[in-house]
Design a protein around this motif. Structure first.
Motif, PDB file in Angstrom:
ATOM      1  N   ASP A  88      40.189   9.092  -1.415  1.00 29.44           N
ATOM      2  CA  ASP A  88      39.725  10.070  -0.435  1.00 29.44           C
ATOM      3  C   ASP A  88      39.286   9.368   0.861  1.00 29.44           C
ATOM      4  OD1 ASP A  88      39.248  12.617   0.514  1.00 29.44           O
ATOM      5  OD2 ASP A  88      37.161  12.662  -0.176  1.00 29.44           O
ATOM      6  N   ALA A  89      40.087   8.406   1.268  1.00 28.64           N
ATOM      7  CA  ALA A  89      39.812   7.642   2.489  1.00 28.64           C
ATOM      8  C   ALA A  89      41.109   6.982   2.935  1.00 28.64           C
ATOM      9  CB  ALA A  89      38.734   6.590   2.250  1.00 28.64           C
ATOM     10  N   PRO A  90      41.288   6.781   4.230  1.00 30.07           N
ATOM     11  CA  PRO A  90      42.524   6.154   4.715  1.00 30.07           C
ATOM     12  C   PRO A  90      42.603   4.681   4.335  1.00 30.07           C
ATOM     13  CG  PRO A  90      40.984   6.488   6.521  1.00 30.07           C
ATOM     14  CD  PRO A  90      40.392   7.175   5.336  1.00 30.07           C
ATOM     15  N   VAL A  91      43.836   4.180   4.275  1.00 29.87           N
ATOM     16  CA  VAL A  91      44.073   2.760   4.006  1.00 29.87           C
ATOM     17  C   VAL A  91      44.883   2.170   5.158  1.00 29.87           C
ATOM     18  CG1 VAL A  91      44.054   3.177   1.518  1.00 29.87           C
ATOM     19  CG2 VAL A  91      46.233   3.088   2.736  1.00 29.87           C
ATOM     20  N   HIS A  92      44.771   0.850   5.301  1.00 27.97           N
ATOM     21  CA  HIS A  92      45.440   0.159   6.397  1.00 27.97           C
ATOM     22  C   HIS A  92      45.866  -1.222   5.912  1.00 27.97           C
ATOM     23  CE1 HIS A  92      46.390  -1.231  10.406  1.00 27.97           C
ATOM     24  NE2 HIS A  92      45.461  -2.171  10.365  1.00 27.97           N
ATOM     25  N   ASP A 128      37.105 -14.275   6.660  1.00 24.90           N
ATOM     26  CA  ASP A 128      36.083 -13.721   7.538  1.00 24.90           C
ATOM     27  C   ASP A 128      36.467 -12.279   7.850  1.00 24.90           C
ATOM     28  OD1 ASP A 128      34.589 -16.115   7.753  1.00 24.90           O
ATOM     29  OD2 ASP A 128      35.985 -16.861   9.276  1.00 24.90           O
ATOM     30  N   TRP A 129      35.610 -11.327   7.475  1.00 26.93           N
ATOM     31  CA  TRP A 129      35.915  -9.917   7.645  1.00 26.93           C
ATOM     32  C   TRP A 129      35.218  -9.369   8.884  1.00 26.93           C
ATOM     33  CZ3 TRP A 129      39.742  -8.198   4.721  1.00 26.93           C
ATOM     34  CH2 TRP A 129      40.016  -8.870   3.534  1.00 26.93           C
ATOM     35  N   PRO A 130      35.749  -8.327   9.482  1.00 27.00           N
ATOM     36  CA  PRO A 130      35.160  -7.779  10.709  1.00 27.00           C
ATOM     37  C   PRO A 130      33.842  -7.062  10.437  1.00 27.00           C
ATOM     38  CG  PRO A 130      37.002  -6.435   9.990  1.00 27.00           C
ATOM     39  CD  PRO A 130      37.014  -7.651   9.117  1.00 27.00           C
ATOM     40  N   PRO A 131      33.070  -6.799  11.479  1.00 23.78           N
ATOM     41  CA  PRO A 131      31.839  -6.021  11.315  1.00 23.78           C
ATOM     42  C   PRO A 131      32.145  -4.673  10.660  1.00 23.78           C
ATOM     43  CG  PRO A 131      31.937  -6.980  13.507  1.00 23.78           C
ATOM     44  CD  PRO A 131      33.267  -7.237  12.871  1.00 23.78           C
ATOM     45  N   GLY A 132      31.231  -4.227   9.817  1.00 27.84           N
ATOM     46  CA  GLY A 132      31.431  -2.968   9.105  1.00 27.84           C
ATOM     47  C   GLY A 132      32.046  -3.130   7.740  1.00 27.84           C
ATOM     48  N   ARG A 137      32.292  -3.135  -1.965  1.00 24.93           N
ATOM     49  CA  ARG A 137      33.243  -2.046  -2.212  1.00 24.93           C
ATOM     50  C   ARG A 137      34.646  -2.634  -2.142  1.00 24.93           C
ATOM     51  NH1 ARG A 137      32.037   3.395   1.058  1.00 24.93           N
ATOM     52  NH2 ARG A 137      33.662   4.088  -0.404  1.00 24.93           N
ATOM     53  N   LEU A 138      35.214  -2.868  -3.299  1.00 28.68           N
ATOM     54  CA  LEU A 138      36.481  -3.567  -3.416  1.00 28.68           C
ATOM     55  C   LEU A 138      37.426  -2.800  -4.327  1.00 28.68           C
ATOM     56  CD1 LEU A 138      34.887  -7.046  -4.184  1.00 28.68           C
ATOM     57  CD2 LEU A 138      35.823  -6.356  -1.970  1.00 28.68           C
ATOM     58  N   LEU A 139      38.682  -3.147  -4.262  1.00 28.21           N
ATOM     59  CA  LEU A 139      39.634  -2.646  -5.246  1.00 28.21           C
ATOM     60  C   LEU A 139      40.746  -3.661  -5.436  1.00 28.21           C
ATOM     61  CD1 LEU A 139      42.520  -1.440  -3.859  1.00 28.21           C
ATOM     62  CD2 LEU A 139      40.891   0.226  -2.980  1.00 28.21           C
ATOM     63  N   SER A 140      41.339  -3.621  -6.609  1.00 30.87           N
ATOM     64  CA  SER A 140      42.547  -4.372  -6.924  1.00 30.87           C
ATOM     65  C   SER A 140      43.529  -3.399  -7.564  1.00 30.87           C
ATOM     66  CB  SER A 140      42.253  -5.527  -7.888  1.00 30.87           C
ATOM     67  OG  SER A 140      41.473  -6.524  -7.267  1.00 30.87           O
ATOM     68  N   PHE A 141      44.814  -3.600  -7.303  1.00 27.74           N
ATOM     69  CA  PHE A 141      45.793  -2.684  -7.887  1.00 27.74           C
ATOM     70  C   PHE A 141      47.039  -3.439  -8.327  1.00 27.74           C
ATOM     71  CE2 PHE A 141      46.364  -2.568  -3.265  1.00 27.74           C
ATOM     72  CZ  PHE A 141      47.733  -2.757  -3.099  1.00 27.74           C
ATOM     73  N   THR A 142      47.668  -2.895  -9.346  1.00 29.10           N
ATOM     74  CA  THR A 142      48.900  -3.442  -9.914  1.00 29.10           C
ATOM     75  C   THR A 142      49.878  -2.299 -10.141  1.00 29.10           C
ATOM     76  OG1 THR A 142      47.755  -5.254 -11.049  1.00 29.10           O
ATOM     77  CG2 THR A 142      49.919  -4.629 -11.905  1.00 29.10           C
ATOM     78  N   CYS A 228      36.032  -1.188   4.942  1.00 35.76           N
ATOM     79  CA  CYS A 228      35.593  -1.606   6.269  1.00 35.76           C
ATOM     80  C   CYS A 228      35.511  -0.399   7.198  1.00 35.76           C
ATOM     81  CB  CYS A 228      36.549  -2.650   6.844  1.00 35.76           C
ATOM     82  SG  CYS A 228      36.078  -3.217   8.503  1.00 35.76           S
ATOM     83  N   ASP A 229      34.299  -0.010   7.519  1.00 36.96           N
ATOM     84  CA  ASP A 229      34.057   0.963   8.588  1.00 36.96           C
ATOM     85  C   ASP A 229      34.894   2.234   8.433  1.00 36.96           C
ATOM     86  OD1 ASP A 229      32.766   1.873  10.843  1.00 36.96           O
ATOM     87  OD2 ASP A 229      34.185   0.960  12.231  1.00 36.96           O
ATOM     88  N   GLY A 230      34.860   2.826   7.245  1.00 39.37           N
ATOM     89  CA  GLY A 230      35.502   4.118   7.028  1.00 39.37           C
ATOM     90  C   GLY A 230      36.910   4.101   6.503  1.00 39.37           C
ATOM     91  N   HIS A 231      37.470   2.904   6.208  1.00 42.84           N
ATOM     92  CA  HIS A 231      38.817   2.849   5.638  1.00 42.84           C
ATOM     93  C   HIS A 231      38.936   1.594   4.774  1.00 42.84           C
ATOM     94  CE1 HIS A 231      39.070   0.581   9.432  1.00 42.84           C
ATOM     95  NE2 HIS A 231      39.997  -0.150   8.847  1.00 42.84           N
ATOM     96  N   TRP A 232      40.047   1.518   4.050  1.00 39.10           N
ATOM     97  CA  TRP A 232      40.305   0.378   3.179  1.00 39.10           C
ATOM     98  C   TRP A 232      41.335  -0.540   3.831  1.00 39.10           C
ATOM     99  CZ3 TRP A 232      37.667  -0.602  -1.247  1.00 39.10           C
ATOM    100  CH2 TRP A 232      36.906   0.442  -1.799  1.00 39.10           C
ATOM    101  N   LEU A 233      41.049  -1.842   3.828  1.00 45.94           N
ATOM    102  CA  LEU A 233      41.992  -2.860   4.275  1.00 45.94           C
ATOM    103  C   LEU A 233      42.723  -3.408   3.064  1.00 45.94           C
ATOM    104  CD1 LEU A 233      39.644  -4.794   6.752  1.00 45.94           C
ATOM    105  CD2 LEU A 233      41.193  -2.883   7.258  1.00 45.94           C
TER     106      LEU A 233
END
Length: 236
Positions: A88-92, A128-132, A137-142, A228-233
């Motif tokens: 229920d959140a955008p991914v990038h 090094d991750w950006p601010p936010g 809050r992590l995920l892994s997928f296969t 990160c700041d409202g979406h998943w990287l």
């Protein structure tokens, strides 16, 4: 602890597999003689976490994005939509990180004993991750595309990375694998075409197959995500 999302048909899985094999010249051998465990793409757990000084992740991971996007752009779109709906959140897919890629285990690399490392997915610590960014809050997928005839899957224990840190501080364990003594094993069998999603901070291990038959292979798409700041990287 883990979510199973039906994603591809059997025909869809076979189609992606054919495209992976069409790019065989781009596979990278990761051990064995002759090589039987290979990757298509650039996994951070091998190319950053284990050898950060090599620069291979930056050179190859970013450099291979165009190749992978050209041949698997539709797959990344399907995976991205499934994760967006589930989370229920955008991914990038960030431009400076490697795209999710493929593990290729040919017959000689498939094992029948639980010899794979018992671990948490901690490769995000190498970046090094950006601010936010929230690295809690992590995920892994296969996404398995092919498993051995006798089956393949994932071993899970209901122990988190936070459990490990507490146990380590109290002197109860010396390694993540020591947590197995205190938690029940759960085996998750893989169905080709299904997307399996967990936090990455649950204790897990590539499960062995009960037998290896001629022509067996284990082929999976692998990836990770950081909030990160409202979406998943998403990356590998």
């Amino acid at each position: 602890m883990i979510t199973d999302l039906p994603l591809l048909t059997a025909e869809g899985s076979d189609d992606v597999r054919e495209r992976v094999y069409a790019l065989r010249e781009h596979w990278i051998a990761r051990g064995g003689d002759p090589p039987a465990f290979l990757t298509l793409g650039t996994p951070s757990y091998l190319d950053v976490a284990e050898r950060p000084e090599s620069g291979h992740y930056q050179r190859h991971g970013v450099g291979s994005r165009a190749l992978l996007r050209t041949h698997f752009g539709d797959l990344y779109d399907v995976v991205g939509k499934a994760l967006t709906d589930h989370l229920d959140a955008p991914v990038h897919y960030p431009e400076h990180l490697a795209l999710p890629g493929f593990h290729i285990w040919l017959e000689a690399a498939i094992f029948t004993r639980p010899q794979a490392p018992v671990h948490f997915d901690l490769q995000y610590e190498a970046f090094d991750w950006p601010p936010g960014t929230d690295t809690d809050r992590l995920l892994s997928f296969t996404l398995p595309l092919r498993v051995p005839a006798a089956g393949g899957g994932l071993n899970l224990w209901e122990a988190t990375y936070q459990d490990f840190r507490r146990s380590l501080a109290r002197g109860w364990v010396e390694s993540a694998a020591d947590l197995k003594r205190f938690h029940t094993l759960r085996y998750v069998p893989y169905t080709p075409g299904h997307l399996y999603v967990h936090s990455g901070h649950v204790l897990h291990q590539v499960a062995p197959s009960s037998a290896v038959r001629p022509g067996d292979e284990r082929l999976t798409l692998q990836g990770h995500g950081v909030w990160c700041d409202g979406h998943w990287l998403l990356y590998w």
